[in-house]
Design an enzyme around this catalytic site. Structure first.
Site, mmCIF file in Angstrom:
data_model
loop_
_atom_site.group_PDB
_atom_site.id
_atom_site.type_symbol
_atom_site.label_atom_id
_atom_site.label_comp_id
_atom_site.label_asym_id
_atom_site.label_seq_id
_atom_site.Cartn_x
_atom_site.Cartn_y
_atom_site.Cartn_z
ATOM 1 N N SER A 72 0.828 -1.200 0.000
ATOM 2 C CA SER A 72 0.000 0.000 0.000
ATOM 3 C C SER A 72 0.870 1.261 0.000
ATOM 4 C CB SER A 72 -0.959 -0.053 1.193
ATOM 5 O OG SER A 72 -2.012 0.869 1.046
ATOM 6 N N ASP A 110 -9.423 -5.373 -4.617
ATOM 7 C CA ASP A 110 -8.865 -4.371 -3.699
ATOM 8 C C ASP A 110 -9.785 -3.155 -3.687
ATOM 9 O OD1 ASP A 110 -7.313 -2.297 -2.498
ATOM 10 O OD2 ASP A 110 -5.475 -3.358 -3.024
ATOM 11 N N HIS A 146 -7.368 -5.912 -0.336
ATOM 12 C CA HIS A 146 -6.193 -5.073 -0.121
ATOM 13 C C HIS A 146 -5.235 -5.715 0.877
ATOM 14 C CE1 HIS A 146 -3.901 -1.399 -0.242
ATOM 15 N NE2 HIS A 146 -4.012 -1.226 1.054
#
Length: 276
Positions: A97, A227, A256
């Protein structure tokens, strides 16, 4: 407890496990978490004989709750300071991320010999926010709503994110793990509100295009196509195309937080890439 002190006096907490002459893997966490988010991967690779390292980004976890420097240039400089202090060479940098953005920004600037490979998992590059140049991005209002929720009631916001979209627990039939939710909340609440507020701009508005094109080592791009935090179509495929030596691996239906929900899948593919 291990810390380095950066040039502006910020203390960066880090973990460094394993034989110091083993191949180092450096893990970079997402917003608003900490090095603890990598516990599963660190133990897995430690038991495989690797040296595993993870730090708390400034303003996150056990590092100084800074009110300045909460942007990608300083994040990358902090990583450089850590790798210098540990004198790492031939390291594999793995970022999830926001941590994927940090990896891209650091690896593009790393000293020769410091980095052997990199991995971007559910990562924010090339750029998240919508613009004329990036019509597939998320509107700025999405990130404004994050900032407002953080200021209004950070504790509740940090329950809502993992309970819902982060791990795909809002999908029909999802197997919800309450411990995972509370661990996300615990990590988030360890950090500083100001740093977390600033980091939203850093992860959403930084354009990593030049970083991606500058990287000259092999990079594995891993992304779940369900995601809900960093939408797949405007991230992973675009990053893979910009990289000189990029490999895209897409995971059908994974969320995610796939390294937590499906560590067996993620770890196997990470190990295969590292050994390749």
């Amino acid at each position: 407890m291990a810390f380095i002190t950066t040039s502006d006096g910020t203390e960066i907490f880090y973990k460094d496990w394993g034989a110091k002459d083993a191949t180092p893997i450096v893990f970079h966490h997402g917003w608003p978490l900490s090095a603890d988010d990598w516990d599963n991967q660190m133990m897995f690779f430690l038991l495989q004989g690797y040296r595993v390292i993870a730090h708390d980004r400034r303003g996150h976890g056990r590092s100084t709750q800074t009110d300045t420097g909460n942007e990608m240039d300083t994040y990358a400089a902090d990583v450089a300071a850590l790798t210098d202090a540990l004198d790492l060479s031939g390291a594999i940098h793995v970022g999830h991320s926001t941590g994927g953005g940090e990896v891209a920004h650091y690896v593009a600037r790393a000293k020769p010999g410091r980095v052997a490979k990199a991995v971007l998992i559910g990562a924010v590059p090339p750029i998240m926010v919508q613009s004329d140049a990036n019509p597939g991005g998320l509107p700025i209002e999405v990130f404004d709503s994050f900032r407002k929720a953080l200021v209004d009631n950070r504790a509740q916001f940090y329950l809502d994110v993992p309970t819902g979209p982060f791990y795909g627990y809002n999908r029909p039939g999802a197997k919800i793990d309450q411990g995972v939710i509370w661990n996300w909340w615990r990590q988030g609440m360890m950090g500083g509100a100001k740093a977390h507020h600033d980091c939203i701009k850093a992860f959403s508005e930084t354009d990593f295009t030049e970083d991606l094109t500058a990287i000259d080592v092999p990079v594995l791009v891993m992304h779940g196509d369900d995601d809900q935090i960093v939408p797949y179509a405007d991230s992973a495929p675009l990053s893979a195309k910009l990289l000189k030596h990029g490999t895209l691996k897409t995971y059908a239906g994974l969320p995610h937080g796939m390294c937590t929900t499906h560590p067996d899948i993620a770890n196997a593919d990470l190990l295969a890439f590292i050994k390749s």
